[in-house]
Design an enzyme around this catalytic site. Structure first.
Site, PDB file in Angstrom:
ATOM      1  N   GLU A  16      47.296  39.679  53.497  1.00 53.28           N
ATOM      2  CA  GLU A  16      46.986  40.167  52.156  1.00 53.28           C
ATOM      3  C   GLU A  16      47.707  41.480  51.895  1.00 53.28           C
ATOM      4  O   GLU A  16      47.992  41.819  50.744  1.00 53.28           O
ATOM      5  CB  GLU A  16      45.477  40.349  51.997  1.00 53.28           C
ATOM      6  CG  GLU A  16      45.027  40.530  50.551  1.00 53.28           C
ATOM      7  CD  GLU A  16      43.524  40.419  50.373  1.00 53.28           C
ATOM      8  OE1 GLU A  16      43.021  39.284  50.236  1.00 53.28           O
ATOM      9  OE2 GLU A  16      42.843  41.459  50.402  1.00 53.28           O
ATOM     10  N   GLU A  31      32.326  34.549  43.537  1.00 56.72           N
ATOM     11  CA  GLU A  31      31.769  33.851  44.693  1.00 56.72           C
ATOM     12  C   GLU A  31      30.524  34.568  45.213  1.00 56.72           C
ATOM     13  O   GLU A  31      29.494  33.949  45.504  1.00 56.72           O
ATOM     14  CB  GLU A  31      32.810  33.742  45.814  1.00 56.72           C
ATOM     15  CG  GLU A  31      34.079  33.000  45.427  1.00 56.72           C
ATOM     16  CD  GLU A  31      35.179  33.938  44.926  1.00 56.72           C
ATOM     17  OE1 GLU A  31      36.350  33.568  45.052  1.00 56.72           O
ATOM     18  OE2 GLU A  31      34.854  35.033  44.428  1.00 56.72           O
ATOM     19  N   LYS A  49      42.233  33.195  40.737  1.00 57.90           N
ATOM     20  CA  LYS A  49      40.926  33.384  40.113  1.00 57.90           C
ATOM     21  C   LYS A  49      41.015  33.252  38.598  1.00 57.90           C
ATOM     22  O   LYS A  49      40.111  32.712  37.946  1.00 57.90           O
ATOM     23  CB  LYS A  49      40.367  34.764  40.474  1.00 57.90           C
ATOM     24  CG  LYS A  49      39.983  34.929  41.936  1.00 57.90           C
ATOM     25  CD  LYS A  49      39.425  36.329  42.163  1.00 57.90           C
ATOM     26  CE  LYS A  49      39.023  36.547  43.602  1.00 57.90           C
ATOM     27  NZ  LYS A  49      38.486  37.913  43.818  1.00 57.90           N
ATOM     28  N   LYS A  57      31.718  45.484  45.021  1.00 64.69           N
ATOM     29  CA  LYS A  57      31.922  46.807  44.417  1.00 64.69           C
ATOM     30  C   LYS A  57      31.547  46.797  42.935  1.00 64.69           C
ATOM     31  O   LYS A  57      30.851  47.676  42.444  1.00 64.69           O
ATOM     32  CB  LYS A  57      33.372  47.246  44.604  1.00 64.69           C
ATOM     33  CG  LYS A  57      33.654  48.672  44.155  1.00 64.69           C
ATOM     34  CD  LYS A  57      35.128  49.041  44.352  1.00 64.69           C
ATOM     35  CE  LYS A  57      35.516  49.111  45.792  1.00 64.69           C
ATOM     36  NZ  LYS A  57      36.904  49.596  45.981  1.00 64.69           N
TER      37      LYS A  57
END
Length: 550
Positions: free
Chosen positions: A353, A212, A516, A206
């Site tokens: 999630e 990654e 992250k 997006k």
């Protein structure tokens, strides 16, 4: 609001569990020979049999009362209307708009989103038909024979699962590959099967900044340019699923070949959007639209059916029953169809999630279990792997058994031998998990096998099964695009139902971001020659050991 486990209905369910847990499923079926008729729901050719659960009419009545107390139906309506129920990100949750087949407007921030949704669908149709027909040519004039979808999370798991499931509908001249892992092996092994002259890359990000995805995208571009040489050729071999036109153009992709989706589309719900471009190319746009229709049919059922006859709500409530009252922390997804081999990994993201959280919408710590650990395997493969634990393990694992009545493949005697064997195993496993095997039944079986004396007594405990292991059976006629759309939407709404009951925001994923953030701090240290002491002793030790041994 006070947490749901303080409600009188929650306490009534705890008491009811004590009353019902001494009654076996075997006894329940014996007392009510028509139990199946009472505990199944059908939507078109999709059947949910939940009669093999440790429930009674009273159980369902109490669970429905619980759903009404937290206003599941009201929250559902708010989601479909475009209200910003994703409170931490101040976003609407409108993946359902992507598959909306009605003429109704869906308003988000004062704007009807449907014209834009339909515009992207038209663009997907035009592009996918060009690629499938051979009208779209690579830089040497050859047609496309490979598509490589580069994404991660929902932009990988969704389309990869669907393309695998719908292989019987797939193009015979185009092969899809899906690359997500930043491990170089993932991209390298896909590229080994591809020709730069006939490969189309779909970059799904997006923001066009996902680490990654963009690492793989730049490496794919480098691989392509070793053959193509000229950056101008990128436009014929790379397209973007993104909203960041500047970075897409900078990469070398023609903005005309950028397919938009919106911030009200969560990653794990995005296969219905432009993220499904690889699906449309592989199975054709008509097939992709049938997938959307199936999702829409389940949406309409979820919106209109009363809780007692609402497939996703009943599935969600049964999950709450086992997680919160029987202390069952895991749930198995057992698909008896090789095409659904990626369904369990796909649902792991969709469920874990979404509801793997211990903070509720009000910022309070939740003091009861929430989302389950999902796991599973296809068909008889699982039977020869972990079903031992399902039958005789110390943990109860509720399970969904999923199977088509008809196969796409006709092989063996009369063309149906393989599928009949598969069907018999599907039915037998749910019955065995429900019935178990008593002491006397085990004794008789051992005696009939010719054992005598002490051997019988030593074998009986090993061959006794408690049973009482709960399962849902989900049957459908054939695995078609429309049926798969129904199944995916069914699980989405099941997850939503559970999130509302637990007062969780099922649509953010802050836990994904934290790792992250740390990875960005660690990355530069892996290029330093001096010892690192910026972190805790374990992290420092690992970095220093890696740097020493590179």
């Amino acid at each position: 609001m006070s947490q749901i486990n303080q409600s009188s209905t929650w306490k009534s369910l705890h008491q009811h569990k004590k009353d019902i847990e001494s009654i076996s499923l075997r006894e329940m079926f014996h007392k009510d020979p028509n139990r199946f008729n009472q505990f199944h729901i059908q939507l078109n050719d999709l059947l949910l049999d939940y009669s093999k659960h440790r429930i009674s009419k009273e159980t369902i009545s109490l669970l429905v009362k619980l759903a009404k107390e937290v206003d599941v139906e009201g929250w559902r309506d708010r989601m479909f209307l475009g209200e910003k129920i994703n409170s931490t990100e101040h976003r609407s949750v409108l993946h359902t708009a992507l598959r909306n087949q009605s003429n109704a407007s869906i308003i988000c921030d004062g704007e009807d989103v449907m014209p834009k949704v339909k515009g992207v669908l038209r663009k997907i149709r035009r592009f996918s038909e060009e690629v499938r027909s051979g009208q779209w040519k690579g830089f040497t004039g050859k047609t496309i024979t490979s598509i490589v979808n580069i994404g991660i999370g929902g932009s990988d798991l969704g389309p990869a699962m669907v393309c695998q499931a719908l292989k019987p509908y797939g193009s015979k001249s185009i092969t899809p590959y899906f690359v997500s892992n930043v491990d170089g092996a993932d991209l390298s092994q896909a590229l080994e099967k591809c020709d730069p002259e006939t490969t189309l890359f779909i970059i799904a990000s997006k923001t066009f900044t996902t680490q990654e995805t963009m690492t793989n995208a730049f490496s794919a571009r480098d691989w392509f340019l070793k053959t193509a040489k000229d950056n101008q050729h990128i436009k014929k071999h790379f397209v973007a699923l993104s909203t960041n036109q500047h970075l897409v153009s900078e990469f070398g992709i023609d903005p005309e070949n950028m397919f938009e989706f919106w911030d009200w589309v969560g990653g794990r719900y995005s296969l219905w959007s432009a993220i499904g471009l690889s699906i449309a190319i592989y199975i054709g746009m008509d097939g992709f639209e049938d997938l959307l229709k199936g999702g829409f049919e389940m949406d309409e059922h979820f919106k209109t059916a009363p809780i007692e006859q609402n497939i996703p709500m009943i599935m969600g409530l049964l999950g709450v029953w086992y997680i919160n009252f029987f202390d069952c922390p895991t749930h198995a997804i057992l698909a008896y169809d090789q095409g659904l081999s990626k369904l369990a990994p796909y649902l792991q993201q969709a469920d874990m999630e979404s509801n793997g959280k211990f903070i509720n919408r009000d910022g309070e710590h939740i003091d009861f279990h929430t989302g389950p650990v999902l796991w599973g395997e296809v068909g008889t493969n699982g039977q020869h792997a972990f079903y031992q634990l399902l039958h005789q393990g110390s943990e109860i694992v509720p399970a969904d058994f999923i199977m088509p009545i008809e196969s796409h493949y006709h092989i063996g005697k009369d063309g149906n031998e393989h599928h009949k064997i598969l069907l018999s195993n599907f039915i037998a496993q749910t019955q065995a998990l429900m019935l178990g095997k008593t002491y006397d039944e085990a004794r008789l079986e051992i005696e009939n096998q010719g054992y005598e004396g002490e051997d019988i007594e030593s074998f009986i405990p090993q061959k006794t099964f408690e049973g009482n292991r709960p399962t849902s059976s989900i049957l459908f006629q054939k695995l078609t695009p429309k049926t798969l759309g129904q199944i995916i939407a069914m699980y989405e709404h099941k997850i939503f139902t559970q999130g509302i009951i637990w007062n969780i925001n099922s649509f953010d994923q802050w836990g994904v971001e934290y790792g992250k953030q740390i990875a960005k701090q660690v990355l530069p240290k892996l290029s330093e020659k001096t010892l690192t002491n910026n972190f805790d002793s374990s992290t420092n030790g690992l970095i220093n050991y890696i740097n020493k041994n590179k």
